[in-house]
Design a protein around this motif. Structure first.
Motif: not given
Length: 1859
Positions: A1380-1409
């Motif tokens: 999934t992708y949002d307006w803040d340029e963050t891409i998130r991955c989710w497990n469809v079977e459990t609904g658990e959050a997975g990897v997050v790809w975000s814009h470098p300026s947001r400081g996420d690892r």
């Protein structure tokens, strides 16, 4: 020769240090005086016995005072003990004789026994000041009797010379014995005192005495029983040490070798460490030194230990010998291997049905002898839990099982106490184990009961914060928390132990507790007949810590350290030595020492002696019958073991104890503390079952290390993919190491020819072999061309070549992993996926990781499929994570410099200079920099090598290096010539045979180098002709002497001399060129060889052009399709650029094909070479040419005539076909690289294919959707407004999302809604169906992602985490992940079977690892997964679509075809197309099958803002919006950047170039303007006091003036002759209210026009200083709108007219004399950006946002009525930003476009008096141009290509025949 060494067992060591003051004498704790009273009426004749009798009576008389009772009991005890010793002494000589009558006792034994009495007494009383020896018991009693008659009361004062006891002790010890006659007692002599009645009476008196001092005095008696006379060091096993490199035959040998391996210490330090393990180290220093030098052999020895563990783990039935092997090996293993062994042993024991005692003891020993820091608390807790469960299960069954388990529990608890295990759960483990131990109190087995009691005591220290020894040492004086290391170097401090035990005993209940213990364990035996068994039962479970346990632990530690003398003293002086449990444990320890073969025989005999001494001479050790029985059973058991010396000494001891050999002893359990040493090594034998395999691997390792070592090597850099940006670089070696550590299986290393792929592969092999650990992955370098059919059994064939047998290969296949380094995939002419055809990593097949290299030029469409592995699980979703690629980047300048520095230091380099001075690295760099363009060539590592070798000769023959032209082919020319010349000189100095000398002279006379060149050319032609280019030639003379190979590798002297002198290498019977590129170079020379200046080496790369001669039909150009050999084409392209005659020959061949079908292959090759060389075919006559299959991609064919040409299967991708005539051309199979775009009525916001690919949906911003049938691309509009839609997997339905948050499910065929769903608040922005068709996802402005059931419409999950509006959702191909992708340029991955959050790809300026998809320069608007899961496509407002690698996040490629923001992107179901929709109202369909069809990645395109010609008209200078400056060749289009360094300056806002092309002006943020010299790339003066950021800069044609327009609406004029002079043309805030938009100088530079956005133009005259001449206003013009704005200005050459572009799409020609517009030129359809007059004034060109260039012509004499548009240039791909005429050639002009293109055009007369604008040259922009191309009656075009060509402006399509 074998040397011998003692191997020390590794034992659990104490870790706390103890250094205390010496143990103070026990007696110092008691009162210093004692009083003894007697009567004077006693007779002196029998005074001795009477005194003893009275003492005994007083001791038991309840009315006697405590002090009298104390003295009486002490004296009685002394006399009784001495009587026993004296009696035993009389029999000592007889008792110590063996069967042969020889006295085997120690020579000092009798004297030692006689010395016991004084030591006994001294242990009771303080030592006198004057010491003397005691004579005999008679003397003692006599002195007592004499002293007792002198006074009624005698005081015995410690230390006093009048002490009666002390005076007795001073008598002569040599007095003879005398009989003592008693009276009332009836005792006649001393022997009567030995009766049990007297002994019982005395001991009863002691025990019953209420004076605790008396009890402690007696119980603390410490007889000196010195059996162990010295500390001997740790127990060791003596084994033979094998020679270095020799086979290891036994497990003890292996354990010794591993223990001796260097541990990163110096030899001196290592000797100190060895002394802790062995008695002899000097003989092994050489072995250690040799081993330290051979790290490979070290690894091999360690690996053998690892392999033994593996074999032990595989063995399901583990016998005692195998277990003993592992116990011996365990202490010397590394942590990881040891832990695997431990876990394996734990598992084996846990899974055993019956109790296997050997396995149990082996497990305990492994734990006890664990290497440092290898045990974890969880290990011990797990083992204890297993033992607890087993012990509970054996309760009530065999006592033998309970005994062994209790013993194991006790020892494991010991280790846990030593390791301070604190996490033992008191409820889960502690209390249940306590209960089980307490439950065994009913056992009648004393042996079991002792182990149970010991275990129970150990349990009191677990969990605890200190070990038992720590508790002891903590109570000793001077010890502060230090741990003791028990070894031969660091010894346990005995005095600290004794002092600590004493204080610990007091702290655990003072003396009373100890007395109670003794009463329970000893005295009760006397009074009630109860033994130790009952006492154990009473004491078990009290939960109190006992001193005896700590003392036994100390005794074990001393024994393990070899401190036997200290052990002896501890037994004699321990404060708890009277405790039966301490005695039981000590006896067991002595028995284990005596039975253990690792101790020296003398030590074992001393252990037996000490047991006998304790039994005979220590009264406290004979009070408990159980202890006595235990001691006798131990000695009796030792009397029947196999060791003769031990057996004899044990039997002799039994005789001394008056127990004959017929006495029966029972010892129900084995007396051993460790498993016996292994008598054989079955596990080692199995591990070495294939010793030849490991030996051969070792030999291969040595060989390959030698072969792969490189003297000069620079680590290459790489980028993640072909389309990745050139600055996205990483270390290739580090990336390969990460690959090897990952789960991926194949890594593809790409690179151009000579980029260093093979060099890197050899270095990688060298690194892997250097780091190789035996048993680890095996590096295997495979030169693919040397393998016959590598698609099958590739590894087996290579191993066979390395001389491995079939059995070895099968073993390696089953048990080992390989790292395959496959070099030369392209050279092997492979098309197969080697990973799949060899079934690598499939069940029962080879386990591998593959690094495979291939040249970039060899790749074609879908190349990844040739390398991507197949997952082992066929149900696996994708295989993208199993594959990785990297592309080797050209050398950077720093890498070139580093390489040259190493090259200059290489000793082989000096050989090139002969008698000349050797160059330094700086000299090499200076020479390379002086030769034009050579630095670009040497970015290729192989070309750098060639250049460095040829450079000295090249420089020696050319003084002016700036005039040298060096090409790639020219470098190879020099390399080959130099190689041959060097070998010719070598042969002249060598000693040749007679035949060889004759042959050599013939070769020299005919030209040795010429013969060599011809030899190489013939060989290369034969390789390509006979072996299809396979570079390896295998020649066996007996087999191949009659084949073509003999011509090159036969035995004739001339062949041999040439072969050995040419750049060839030989491996066995295989020959090949030193590099693949040398083979291709030689083959290119077969096709075309430039004329040579002379026979010998000509250093000049430019050869003389030969007279034109057509290429003959026997040339490979006519026989071989060169498209399969891109490197050969590249060499030929160099020849085309350097030799005009070769271009002429190729054009001749192309023309031949018009009439001669035989020349089709040659013509195809010829035009492919010319197009690749950048030769334009503008206006060429190619009618009827036969060039089927030619690669014409990126070709330039403006106005080219292809009528009737055979273009079948030709590649015309990205070609320029403007106004080309393809009438009647054959186009079957021709490729154009693109599909037609779809034109929308609005902005496409959503694009979506149906899963079957038959439908394609496009949604516009107004919510309306069009659905297309992809077969015809016919449209079916849907009347309903949707924000987004998604097709179901079966393509029968689609789901839509609306602005009101509603979702609906529609039928594709009928268009009716079947289901409506609500849940989102606000607009639904994206929907997606899962591949399983059971669910779909939606996302919207409410920041929530929802997963729905597609049948019921129920919500399955609400996924929260986004912080802004969610714009896009997409399922992975396997349906398991949702992105999934949002307006803040963050891409998130989710497990469809459990609904658990997975990897997050975000814009470098947001400081996420997170993994960031970095590359877009604006907001991302959409994402899409490729069907194979390998790629993510993203659309962006920066006008691009980018392709990313899913696994790494690396940018792979970029599509730049859109002219505005891109809002939607999707893949076709087959993955062959990317559809993207943008604000240019277009949906572009780009083909993905060709990697080049997605447009080169060069970063964001730099808009070309300005152009100028140099004064001579030969050079064009361009500058772009991103501040790049380039210099272009007017004729060829070759360009190079102008290296201006802007890095230290503020950001550039605008830029301008002077009309002569010599200066650049840059306007910077903040107001500064700087001048730059373009010719020298040096910064010039800075223009100051600007005060506001410049927005526009314009140079005057004379280059004297520079106008600067600023943001504050001011315009200044600077005199560049004197930069201090400046003039204000327009003041700040002039009141016009809008910024300055335009400025233009007249051709003379005497006038300057300044235009404003409000439609006003001011003209200033500069001749006598700036002055306003006049102002043009829009209201002067007729019919001009009030909103008219000016957009372009240009003076006519005579300065009389001013052309003004307006926003109403017209050009106004103003007459400056009349100050009015004279003519209006109309035709443009969008804003006009630029206008330019030709130098002659007859022509005017204009361009703008309509992407059209219009050519206007003036007809004299009335110019205001005679301007006509005579030609259009259409088919451009972006707005025209600048136009400029050539100052020398009036019929040539250049254009600059927003897409970054610079083109040169020529105005020529056309047919029927028309005017034609023809292209001179254009850069490759990756887009097809077909404006006004003619395709009447052309055949073979597909429907899609017809539509594409029509869209690009082609005409005559209606008459194209359908096929």
């Amino acid at each position: 020769m074998q040397s011998y060494c003692a191997f020390a067992f590794s034992v659990p060591t104490m870790t706390k240090d103890s250094r205390s003051a010496p143990l103070r004498q026990q007696l110092s704790q008691y009162p210093s005086t004692a009083t003894f009273r007697t009567t004077s009426s006693q007779s002196s004749t029998n005074s001795a016995f009477s005194l003893l009798s009275q003492a005994a009576k007083k001791a038991v008389n309840p009315t006697t005072t405590n002090k009298d009772r104390s003295i009486s009991a002490g004296l009685a005890a002394i006399y009784v003990e001495h009587s026993k010793l004296a009696s035993a002494t009389n029999q000592s000589h007889t008792d110590t004789l063996d069967h042969d009558g020889e006295d085997k006792s120690a020579p000092h034994s009798r004297n030692r026994k006689r010395d016991i009495i004084p030591k006994l007494i001294r242990s009771f009383l303080p030592e006198p000041k004057v010491k003397s020896q005691i004579t005999s018991p008679k003397a003692i009693i006599h002195r007592l009797s004499i002293s007792s008659t002198n006074s009624n009361v005698h005081s015995i004062t410690a230390g006093s010379s009048e002490d009666p006891i002390a005076s007795i002790l001073s008598s002569n010890h040599d007095e003879s014995k005398a009989s003592i006659h008693g009276n009332a007692s009836g005792i006649k002599d001393v022997d009567a005192l030995n009766s049990i009645e007297v002994e019982h009476a005395v001991l009863s008196a002691i025990i019953k005495s209420p004076d605790s001092n008396v009890q402690q005095l007696v119980l603390s008696a410490k007889p000196c029983l010195e059996a162990f006379t010295q500390n001997v060091g740790k127990p060791i096993v003596r084994v033979s040490l094998p020679d270095v490199g020799a086979r290891i035959d036994t497990t003890p040998q292996l354990a010794l070798c591993i223990s001796l391996l260097p541990k990163a210490l110096d030899i001196v330090d290592y000797q100190d460490e060895l002394q802790g393990m062995t008695h002899s180290t000097s003989a092994h220093i050489g072995w250690i030194k040799a081993m330290k030098q051979d790290t490979l052999l070290q690894d091999r020895i360690r690996w053998l230990g690892t392999l033994m563990v593996d074999e032990f783990a595989k063995d399901t039935s583990k016998d005692s010998t195998e277990i003993a092997e592992m116990v011996l090996l365990g202490p010397v293993l590394d942590k990881g291997t040891y832990r695997r062994l431990l876990q394996c042993t734990i598992t084996a024991f846990d899974q055993s049905v019956l109790l296997e005692v050997d396995l149990l003891q082996g497990l305990v020993q492994l734990v006890q002898s664990a290497p440092s820091r290898s045990l974890a608390s969880d290990d011990l807790i797990k083992i204890l839990s297993i033992l607890r469960i087993r012990l509970k299960g054996t309760h009530g069954q065999s006592p033998e099982y309970s005994y062994h388990l209790a013993l194991a529990v006790a020892r494991i608890l010991d280790v846990m106490a030593e390791h301070e295990v604190k996490n033992l759960d008191r409820v889960v483990e502690h209390e249940p184990l306590s209960g089980i131990l307490s439950g065994l109190k009913g056992s009648s087995d004393p042996y079991l009961m002792y182990q149970v009691c010991y275990a129970f005591q150990a349990l009191q220290y677990v969990p605890d914060d200190e070990t038992p020894l720590e508790a002891v040492l903590r109570h000793s004086a001077g010890v502060v928390g230090g741990l003791v290391k028990v070894s031969a170097v660091f010894q346990l401090d005995l005095r600290a132990v004794l002092e600590g035990l004493d204080k610990l005993q007091k702290s655990l209940g003072s003396v009373v507790d100890t007395v109670v213990t003794v009463v329970e364990g000893v005295c009760s035996l006397i009074e009630s007949g109860r033994g130790v068994l009952d006492s154990l039962k009473d004491g078990l479970g009290t939960g109190k810590k006992r001193t005896w346990y700590a003392a036994v632990c100390a005794a074990n530690a001393l024994a393990q350290a070899g401190q036997l003398k200290d052990l002896n003293q501890l037994i004699c002086e321990a404060p708890c030595r009277g405790d039966p449990l301490f005695q039981w444990g000590t006896c067991q320890l002595l028995g284990e020492i005596a039975s253990d073969v690792i101790w020296d025989t003398s030590v074992r005999l001393q252990a037996i002696d000490l047991l006998g001494e304790l039994y005979r001479n220590d009264p406290l050790w004979t009070q408990d019958p159980s202890v006595k029985t235990w001691m006798l059973n131990i000695i009796g058991h030792l009397g029947i073991i196999d060791d003769l010396a031990v057996r004899t000494r044990a039997r002799a001891t039994l005789k001394v104890l008056e127990l004959g050999s017929g006495t029966m002893f029972g010892l129900p359990y084995p007396l051993r503390n460790r498993l016996p040493l292994p008598t054989s090594s079955p596990t080692l034998a199995r591990a070495q079952k294939i010793p030849d395999v490991e030996y051969d691997i070792h030999q291969l390792q040595l060989l390959r290390l030698e072969m792969s070592r490189q003297s000069v090597y620079i680590p290459p850099l790489a980028k993640p993919g072909l389309k990745a940006k050139d600055d996205d670089l990483f270390s290739l070696m580090k990336e390969v190491q990460r690959f090897l550590a990952s789960e991926r299986q194949v890594m593809l290393v790409l690179g151009d020819s000579g980029s260093g792929k093979s060099t890197f592969n050899r270095h990688l092999e060298y690194r892997l072999w250097t780091d190789y650990k035996q048993g680890g992955p095996i590096p295997l370098y495979i030169n693919l061309p040397t393998i016959d059919q590598p698609e099958q059994d590739m590894i087996k064939k290579q191993l066979n070549f390395c001389r491995f047998s079939d059995d070895q290969i099968q073993e390696l296949k089953q048990h080992r992993q390989f790292i395959l380094i496959c070099d030369g995939y392209d050279e092997s002419q492979q098309m197969a996926n080697l990973h799949q055809t060899n079934q690598f990593n499939q069940p029962w097949h080879w386990n591998i990781k593959m690094v495979i290299s291939c040249r970039t030029q060899f790749l074609g469409p879908g190349y990844i499929d040739r390398f991507k592995p197949q997952p082992g699980d066929r149900y696996a979703s994708t295989s993208q994570d199993l594959f990785q690629e990297a592309v080797i980047a050209p050398f950077s300048k720093d890498q070139v410099k580093n390489y040259i520095e190493r090259y200059a230091q290489d000793p082989d380099t000096a050989l090139l200079f002969r008698n000349r001075s050797v160059w330094t690295a700086r000299m090499y760099m200076d020479k390379l920099a002086a030769i034009p363009h050579v630095m670009d060539l040497v970015k290729n590592p192989f070309l750098l090598t060639l250049a460095l070798k040829a450079l000295p000769t090249l420089v020696a023959s050319n003084k002016d290096l700036s005039n040298i032209r060096v090409t790639r082919a020219g470098l190879y020319d020099m390399f080959v010539d130099q190689w041959l010349k060097k070998n010719k000189d070598r042969l002249q100095t060598n000693t040749l045979s007679r035949n060889e000398a004759v042959a050599f002279n013939v070769l020299v006379e005919g030209g040795f180098i010429g013969y060599g060149v011809k030899y190489l050319q013939r060989l290369s032609a034969a390789i390509f002709g006979e072996q299809e280019g396979n570079p390896v030639v295998q020649y066996v003379h007996a087999k191949d002497k009659d084949t073509w190979k003999a011509e090159f590798f036969g035995a004739e002297p001339d062949i041999k001399l040439l072969r050995d002198s040419c750049p060839l290498t030989r491996t066995g019977n295989q020959y090949r060129f030193v590099h693949r590129s040398v083979l291709e170079y030689c083959f290119s020379c077969v096709i075309y060889t430039p004329a040579r200046m002379d026979e010998e080496f000509d250093s000049r790369p430019e050869m003389k052009s030969s007279a034109f001669q057509p290429i003959t039909v026997d040339n490979p150009l006519f026989r071989r399709d060169l498209l399969a050999d891109p490197s050969v084409i590249q060499f030929l392209c160099d020849r085309v650029r350097s030799n005009p005659d070769f271009e002429q020959q190729l054009r001749f061949v192309i023309n031949q094909s018009k009439t001669d079908p035989v020349t089709t292959i040659a013509a195809t090759n010829a035009i492919t070479i010319l197009v690749r060389a950048g030769v334009p075919f503008h206006g060429a006559d190619l009618r009827g040419v036969r060039i089927s299959g030619a690669d014409l991609s990126d070709g330039q064919f403006d106005h080219t005539d292809f009528q009737g040409a055979d273009l079948r299967k030709a590649d015309l991708s990205r070609s320029w076909l403007r106004r080309a005539n393809l009438s009647d051309a054959q186009l079957e199979g021709a490729r154009f690289g693109e599909s037609p775009s779809l034109t929308m009525n609005g902005y496409p916001k959503v694009c979506m294919y149906s899963p079957d690919g038959m439908l394609f949906a496009v949604g516009m911003t107004d919510g309306l959707f069009n659905i297309y049938e992809t077969t015809t691309w016919s449209s079916h509009p849907r009347p309903y407004a949707h924000v987004c839609i998604a097709f179901s997997p079966d393509s029968q339905q689609y789901v839509s999302g609306d602005k009101d948050g509603r979702l609906r499910l529609w039928d594709c065929a009928g268009g009716e809604a079947s289901l409506a769903m609500y849940g989102h608040i606000g607009s639904v922005n994206s929907v997606a169906f899962s591949p399983c068709d059971k669910r779909f996802a939606s996302a919207g402005d409410d920041k929530i992602v929802r997963i729905w059931n597609s049948v019921s419409g129920d919500v399955l999950f609400d996924l929260e985490g986004h912080t802004s509006s969610v714009q896009n959702v997409m399922f992975s191909p396997d349906g398991e992940q949702l992105a999934t992708y949002d307006w803040d340029e963050t891409i998130r991955c989710w497990n469809v079977e459990t609904g658990e959050a997975g990897v997050v790809w975000s814009h470098p300026s947001r400081g996420d690892r997170t993994l960031c998809l970095h590359g877009h320069s604006d907001t991302t608007t959409g994402i899409a997964f490729s069907p194979n899961g390998q790629w993510i496509a993203s659309s962006n407002k920066d006008h691009t679509v980018r392709l990313w690698d899913v696994s790494t996040g690396a940018l792979f490629s970029m599509l730049t075809g859109h002219r505005s923001e891109v809002w939607a992107v999707t893949f076709s179901p087959d993955g062959h197309q990317i559809a993207s929709g943008g604000c240019d109202f277009k949906v572009r369909l780009s083909e993905v099958r060709s990697s080049q069809s997605i447009v080169e990645v060069q970063g964001r395109v730099d808009d070309m803002r300005g152009l100028v010609y140099s004064f001579d008209g030969n050079t064009i200078i361009s500058h772009g919006s991103r501040h790049s400056v380039r210099r272009w060749n007017r004729l060829s289009g070759a360009s190079e950047p102008v290296a201006l360094d802007f890095s230290q300056l503020p950001a550039i806002n605008t830029m301008a170039c002077s009309s002569d092309g010599k200066q650049i002006a840059t306007g910077h943020v903040g107001g500064s303007v700087r001048l730059w010299d373009v010719e020298t790339d040096v910064a010039g003066p800075a223009l100051r006091e600007i005060w506001s950021t410049a927005v526009e800069l314009v140079f005057s044609p004379c280059c004297r003036w520079l106008t600067i327009a600023s943001k504050n609406e001011s315009v200044r004029l600077w005199d560049l002759r004197n930069t201090e002079k400046r003039y204000n043309l327009v003041g700040v805030s002039s009141g016009r209210g809008n910024a300055v938009g335009l400025m233009a100088f007249s051709p003379t530079g005497l006038e300057v026009a300044v235009g404003f956005e409000n439609g006003t133009v001011q003209v200033f005259e500069l001749q006598e200083g700036p002055s306003l001449a006049f102002e043009l206003r829009r209201n002067w013009a007729f019919r001009l709108r009030k909103d008219l704005k000016f957009s372009a200005l240009a003076f006519s050459p005579n300065s009389r007219h001013l052309a003004i572009g307006t926003n109403d799409l017209s050009i106004l020609i103003w007459c400056l004399e009349s100050k009015s517009p004279k003519f209006e030129l109309k035709g443009h359809k969008a804003r006009i950006r630029c206008i330019a007059y030709s130098t002659c004034g007859q022509w005017l060109v204009s361009g703008g946002d309509d992407e059209v260039i219009r050519l206007w012509r003036r007809e004299a004499p009335y110019e205001w009525v005679s301007w006509w548009c005579v030609s259009l240039v259409q088919g451009l791909f972006s707005a025209v930003l600048d136009l400029v005429w050539n100052p020398v050639n009036p019929m040539e002009f250049a254009s600059a476009c927003e897409d970054g293109s610079v083109r040169v055009w020529r105005v020529e007369p056309g047919a029927s008096g028309s005017v034609a604008v023809k292209l001179v040259w254009s850069p490759h922009l990756g887009t097809l141009s077909a404006d006004c191309s003619i395709l009447r009656n052309a055949t073979g075009l597909s429907h899609n290509y017809k539509k594409l060509l029509i869209q690009r402006g082609a005409i005559g399509i209606s008459s194209i025949s359908e096929t």
